[in-house]
Design a protein around this motif. Structure first.
Motif, PDB file in Angstrom:
ATOM      1  N   ASP A 101       0.843  -1.196   0.000  1.00 54.00           N
ATOM      2  CA  ASP A 101       0.000   0.000   0.000  1.00 54.00           C
ATOM      3  C   ASP A 101       0.882   1.252   0.000  1.00 54.00           C
ATOM      4  O   ASP A 101       1.295   1.736   1.054  1.00 54.00           O
ATOM      5  CB  ASP A 101      -0.919   0.012   1.224  1.00 54.00           C
ATOM      6  CG  ASP A 101      -1.955   1.133   1.160  1.00 54.00           C
ATOM      7  OD1 ASP A 101      -1.824   2.013   0.283  1.00 54.00           O
ATOM      8  OD2 ASP A 101      -2.882   1.120   1.986  1.00 54.00           O
ATOM      9  N   PRO A 102       1.195   1.790  -1.192  1.00 58.83           N
ATOM     10  CA  PRO A 102       2.059   2.974  -1.298  1.00 58.83           C
ATOM     11  C   PRO A 102       1.487   4.218  -0.618  1.00 58.83           C
ATOM     12  O   PRO A 102       2.226   5.180  -0.386  1.00 58.83           O
ATOM     13  CB  PRO A 102       2.165   3.188  -2.813  1.00 58.83           C
ATOM     14  CG  PRO A 102       1.870   1.852  -3.410  1.00 58.83           C
ATOM     15  CD  PRO A 102       0.835   1.254  -2.509  1.00 58.83           C
ATOM     16  N   SER A 103       0.212   4.201  -0.283  1.00 58.43           N
ATOM     17  CA  SER A 103      -0.407   5.380   0.310  1.00 58.43           C
ATOM     18  C   SER A 103      -0.177   5.473   1.812  1.00 58.43           C
ATOM     19  O   SER A 103      -0.458   6.509   2.429  1.00 58.43           O
ATOM     20  CB  SER A 103      -1.920   5.378   0.037  1.00 58.43           C
ATOM     21  OG  SER A 103      -2.567   4.341   0.761  1.00 58.43           O
ATOM     22  N   VAL A 104       0.344   4.414   2.417  1.00 58.55           N
ATOM     23  CA  VAL A 104       0.521   4.370   3.871  1.00 58.55           C
ATOM     24  C   VAL A 104       1.945   4.743   4.255  1.00 58.55           C
ATOM     25  O   VAL A 104       2.907   4.211   3.695  1.00 58.55           O
ATOM     26  CB  VAL A 104       0.190   2.966   4.422  1.00 58.55           C
ATOM     27  CG1 VAL A 104       0.391   2.922   5.932  1.00 58.55           C
ATOM     28  CG2 VAL A 104      -1.240   2.585   4.074  1.00 58.55           C
ATOM     29  N   ASN A 105       2.089   5.640   5.208  1.00 58.72           N
ATOM     30  CA  ASN A 105       3.398   6.006   5.729  1.00 58.72           C
ATOM     31  C   ASN A 105       3.937   4.858   6.577  1.00 58.72           C
ATOM     32  O   ASN A 105       3.211   4.278   7.382  1.00 58.72           O
ATOM     33  CB  ASN A 105       3.287   7.281   6.564  1.00 58.72           C
ATOM     34  CG  ASN A 105       4.606   7.672   7.220  1.00 58.72           C
ATOM     35  OD1 ASN A 105       4.928   7.207   8.306  1.00 58.72           O
ATOM     36  ND2 ASN A 105       5.364   8.517   6.538  1.00 58.72           N
ATOM     37  N   TYR A 134       2.329   2.744   9.657  1.00 59.71           N
ATOM     38  CA  TYR A 134       2.094   1.305   9.519  1.00 59.71           C
ATOM     39  C   TYR A 134       2.675   0.550  10.717  1.00 59.71           C
ATOM     40  O   TYR A 134       2.011  -0.309  11.302  1.00 59.71           O
ATOM     41  CB  TYR A 134       2.718   0.797   8.219  1.00 59.71           C
ATOM     42  CG  TYR A 134       2.637  -0.700   8.063  1.00 59.71           C
ATOM     43  CD1 TYR A 134       1.486  -1.305   7.552  1.00 59.71           C
ATOM     44  CD2 TYR A 134       3.694  -1.524   8.446  1.00 59.71           C
ATOM     45  CE1 TYR A 134       1.392  -2.686   7.435  1.00 59.71           C
ATOM     46  CE2 TYR A 134       3.607  -2.899   8.335  1.00 59.71           C
ATOM     47  CZ  TYR A 134       2.460  -3.475   7.822  1.00 59.71           C
ATOM     48  OH  TYR A 134       2.365  -4.842   7.711  1.00 59.71           O
ATOM     49  N   VAL A 179       8.052   2.701   1.009  1.00 58.47           N
ATOM     50  CA  VAL A 179       6.746   2.197   0.576  1.00 58.47           C
ATOM     51  C   VAL A 179       6.430   0.874   1.271  1.00 58.47           C
ATOM     52  O   VAL A 179       7.244  -0.055   1.252  1.00 58.47           O
ATOM     53  CB  VAL A 179       6.719   1.985  -0.956  1.00 58.47           C
ATOM     54  CG1 VAL A 179       5.395   1.364  -1.397  1.00 58.47           C
ATOM     55  CG2 VAL A 179       6.949   3.316  -1.674  1.00 58.47           C
ATOM     56  N   ASN A 209       8.701   1.331  -4.856  1.00 51.46           N
ATOM     57  CA  ASN A 209       7.817   0.209  -4.548  1.00 51.46           C
ATOM     58  C   ASN A 209       8.470  -1.086  -5.024  1.00 51.46           C
ATOM     59  O   ASN A 209       8.473  -1.389  -6.220  1.00 51.46           O
ATOM     60  CB  ASN A 209       6.466   0.415  -5.227  1.00 51.46           C
ATOM     61  CG  ASN A 209       5.468  -0.694  -4.891  1.00 51.46           C
ATOM     62  OD1 ASN A 209       5.810  -1.680  -4.246  1.00 51.46           O
ATOM     63  ND2 ASN A 209       4.230  -0.537  -5.329  1.00 51.46           N
TER      64      ASN A 209
END
Length: 234
Positions: free
Chosen positions: A50-54, A58, A94, A131
């Motif tokens: 999930d590239p949108s999560v820091n 996480y 990522v 990623n």
């Protein structure tokens, strides 16, 4: 002499351990006779890319930490990395499952580029914020280290090397490996974690000394008797 290293691309201590081991190996007199082989290990097989999560958020969510504590931990590891010449940028990292990266690494190993692949993966993850579960990203990394980009994509679009990754993971379980990095030298001596350079040096020397002894031709006490030789004389 073979040195096997179990690691995972998402493990910050694996990259640091790689550098410290390399420093020890560079100072080691028998380095030309040391073969390094990287092995696969997954710290979190269930991780969803999930590239949108820091990454700090996480870690906080998964481990039950506060965000502030996760950031402090990452800052501490970043300082450790800097001490061995590495630049970590956790703000760009990522969240990515590592199974595909391990398949990529096995393909590179089949071409004699296993160590180069590990170096490229670690740098992509910890420094460049790429990623490492993305086919195009891995293909570009492969091209940078000398692999054919189309071949890499072909491998990643298949299940090739999946069994190799699983075999490494099963072997780690058999050996009782619970964390990485994990270094096994000559199948007899192990170093767990990103230890200080002298620890690697001492273990290399001990394992290598025994390995040299194993390579020596056996000295036999012979009781002579009638024989036939290769020249036909009997």
């Amino acid at each position: 002499m073979k040195v096997e290293i179990w690691g995972d691309v998402m493990c910050p201590f694996c990259y640091i351990g790689k550098r410290r081991f390399e420093d020890a190996l560079q100072q080691f007199d028998g380095k030309e006779k040391v073969e390094v082989e990287w092995k696969s290990f997954q710290l979190n097989p269930q991780m969803k890319t999930d590239p949108s999560v820091n990454i700090s958020q996480y870690l906080a969510d998964v481990k039950g930490w506060t965000l502030e504590y996760a950031q402090q931990m990452n800052a501490h590891v970043t300082q450790m990395a800097a001490e061995v010449g590495l630049t970590y940028d956790f703000d760009r990292a990522v969240v990515a499952n590592s199974f595909k990266a391990h398949r990529f690494s096995h393909f590179a190993k089949s071409k004699g580029l296993g160590d180069a692949a590990e170096e490229a993966l670690f740098k992509a993850y910890f420094t460049l914020g790429k990623n490492t579960d993305d086919n195009e990203t891995l293909a570009e990394l492969g091209e940078e280290i000398g692999l054919d980009k189309n071949e890499v994509i072909g491998v990643l679009n298949s299940t090739t090397y999946s069994d190799d990754v699983k075999h490494d993971i099963a072997e780690a379980e058999y050996l009782g490996i619970r964390g990485v990095p994990f270094f096994v030298m000559n199948g007899k001596y192990a170093v767990s974690g990103a230890q200080a350079v002298p620890v690697f040096t001492q273990t290399l020397e001990k394992a290598y000394g025994e390995w040299q002894g194993e390579q020596a031709k056996p000295k036999l006490e012979v009781i002579d008797g009638p024989v036939c030789g290769p020249d036909g004389d009997c």
